[in-house]
Design an enzyme around this catalytic site. Structure first.
Site, PDB file in Angstrom:
ATOM      1  N   CYS A 123      56.277  82.523  44.401  1.00  0.00           N
ATOM      2  CA  CYS A 123      57.800  82.739  44.436  1.00  0.00           C
ATOM      3  C   CYS A 123      58.240  82.150  42.916  1.00  0.00           C
ATOM      4  CB  CYS A 123      58.465  81.926  45.370  1.00  0.00           C
ATOM      5  SG  CYS A 123      58.182  80.108  45.212  1.00  0.00           S
ATOM      6  N   LYS A 196      55.557  75.887  58.111  1.00  0.00           N
ATOM      7  CA  LYS A 196      56.493  75.963  57.114  1.00  0.00           C
ATOM      8  C   LYS A 196      57.794  76.540  57.697  1.00  0.00           C
ATOM      9  CE  LYS A 196      57.625  76.850  52.228  1.00  0.00           C
ATOM     10  NZ  LYS A 196      57.003  77.537  51.123  1.00  0.00           N
ATOM     11  N   ARG A 206      64.363  74.629  44.521  1.00  0.00           N
ATOM     12  CA  ARG A 206      64.452  76.000  44.025  1.00  0.00           C
ATOM     13  C   ARG A 206      65.328  75.851  42.711  1.00  0.00           C
ATOM     14  NH1 ARG A 206      65.398  79.493  49.691  1.00  0.00           N
ATOM     15  NH2 ARG A 206      63.567  78.702  50.468  1.00  0.00           N
ATOM     16  N   ARG A 218      63.986  83.921  53.206  1.00  0.00           N
ATOM     17  CA  ARG A 218      62.603  83.708  53.366  1.00  0.00           C
ATOM     18  C   ARG A 218      62.650  83.904  54.947  1.00  0.00           C
ATOM     19  NH1 ARG A 218      61.653  82.712  48.296  1.00  0.00           N
ATOM     20  NH2 ARG A 218      61.643  80.961  47.153  1.00  0.00           N
ATOM     21  N   GLU A 234      50.854  78.495  64.691  1.00  0.00           N
ATOM     22  CA  GLU A 234      50.648  78.842  63.377  1.00  0.00           C
ATOM     23  C   GLU A 234      49.459  77.785  62.798  1.00  0.00           C
ATOM     24  OE1 GLU A 234      51.562  80.716  60.931  1.00  0.00           O
ATOM     25  OE2 GLU A 234      53.482  81.604  61.454  1.00  0.00           O
ATOM     26  N   LYS A 249      56.251  71.229  57.514  1.00  0.00           N
ATOM     27  CA  LYS A 249      57.075  71.139  56.321  1.00  0.00           C
ATOM     28  C   LYS A 249      58.617  71.790  56.741  1.00  0.00           C
ATOM     29  CE  LYS A 249      58.117  72.958  51.737  1.00  0.00           C
ATOM     30  NZ  LYS A 249      57.521  73.680  50.820  1.00  0.00           N
ATOM     31  N   TYR A 314      58.535  62.948  46.834  1.00  0.00           N
ATOM     32  CA  TYR A 314      59.093  62.495  45.511  1.00  0.00           C
ATOM     33  C   TYR A 314      59.253  61.267  45.444  1.00  0.00           C
ATOM     34  CZ  TYR A 314      59.232  67.573  45.710  1.00  0.00           C
ATOM     35  OH  TYR A 314      59.187  69.035  46.130  1.00  0.00           O
TER      36      TYR A 314
END
Ligand code: PBG
Length: 329
Positions: A123, A196, A206, A218, A234, A249, A314
């Site tokens: 992406c 996800k 983004r 998405r 998944e 996530k 972060y």
């Protein structure tokens, strides 16, 4: 059963050292992976507006950041790249001279003990901003697999220690595992972004990675936030395809998914405390509405308590610093 008044739960809380001894979950710098954004050019340290304290870094500034993370005891960094050019086939994603490939070489040369993990997705590199090859208004799953495998291989050739596919294409883990195995990278682990979700909480990322889709969303490949059983499928599939670590996530709105995954699979579970979760705390604390340190530690402790073995955040460096200042936690 003993109960009040014979039993008093407050006995475990009255004294600080007793609270410390009774604590069930402790954060450590070694729980974390620190995500970093790398960009072309020299001497660039561009602030990312919605993510205060995070920057788009040119490779020369990258080393200071990685060295600091290493000194703080953080075992791994996750790299995201901002390419020079974007095109329909995401060429820079698998270019030997691409920004990520360059960043990997520089880090492994200077800070060899830092685990370098790369996000494997298209992406940031496609001109339309979708995570795969677009055919009309659809993302073509099978045509994308080859490019994801090629991207992962180019990362490992540059020296990446771990690859983390995040495009949510069916079969991506298998495609990457097969390619790595055929190219002397049998021992390179895969951290699969397995569950996800199509989340609003990726908004600030983004901006940071300049990767918003130019049309549509998405929802055709990322998961519906309403689904938990599907997340287990998944994860199960990614394990069958060769994932070594499986990820949920975002993290904060999905603690139930993390907990269920922890109970269901004997694999390391990673959770991504995503950009929007970070920005919310930053914005509220900048306004004086929250105590940032307490709120961040509470959130990250909750993610670990829910069952995450590995947290991508972060806040990683900040937490490591706070833990150093306040060793009693
Ligand atoms: C790439 C990717 C995204 C994130 C991690 N890898 C963006 C997306 O899927 O749109 C989001 C990370 C974050 O929000 O912190 N596909």
């Amino acid at each position: 059963m003993v109960a009040f008044p014979e039993l008093r739960m407050r006995r475990l809380r009255e004294l600080e050292p007793m609270r410390v001894l009774s604590r069930e979950t402790r954060l450590s710098p070694s729980d974390f992976i620190y995500p970093i954004f790398v960009t072309h050019g020299r001497d660039l340290r561009e602030p990312i507006e919605p993510m205060p304290g995070c920057y788009q870094l040119s490779v020369d500034h990258l080393l200071a950041e990685v060295t600091e993370a290493a000194e703080l005891g953080i075992p791994g960094v996750l790299l995201f790249g901002i390419p020079q050019n974007k095109d329909p086939r995401a060429r820079e994603a698998y270019d030997e001279q691409g920004i990520i490939q360059e960043a990997i070489r520089v880090i492994k040369q200077a800070v060899p003990d830092m685990l370098v993990i790369t996000d494997v997705c298209l992406c940031e590199y496609t001109d339309h901003g979708h995570c795969g090859i677009v055919d009309g208004d659809r993302v073509d799953n099978d045509a994308t697999l080859e490019l994801l495998a090629r991207t992962a291989l180019s990362h490992t050739l540059a020296g990446a220690d771990v690859v983390a596919p995040s495009a949510m294409m069916d079969g991506q883990v298998k495609a990457i595992r097969t390619t790595l195995d055929q190219n002397r990278f049998k021992d390179v682990p895969i951290i699969a972004y397995a569950a996800k979700y199509a989340s609003a909480f990726y908004g600030p990322f983004r901006v940071a990675a300049e990767s918003a889709p130019s049309f549509g969303d998405r929802g055709g490949y990322q998961m519906d936030p309403a689904n938990r059983r599907m997340a287990m499928r998944e994860i199960e599939l990614d394990i069958e395809e060769g994932a070594d670590v499986v990820m949920v996530k975002p993290a904060l709105a999905y603690l139930d998914v993390i907990a269920r995954a922890r109970d269901s699979f004997n694999y390391p579970i990673a959770a991504y405390n995503v950009s929007g979760e970070f920005s919310m705390l930053k914005a509220a604390s900048a306004n004086g509405w929250l105590d940032e340190q307490r709120a961040a530690v509470e959130v990250l402790t909750a993610i670990k308590r829910a069952g995450a073995d590995i947290i991508l955040s972060y806040y990683a460096k900040d937490v490591a610093r706070w833990l150093r200042e306040d060793g009693s936690r």
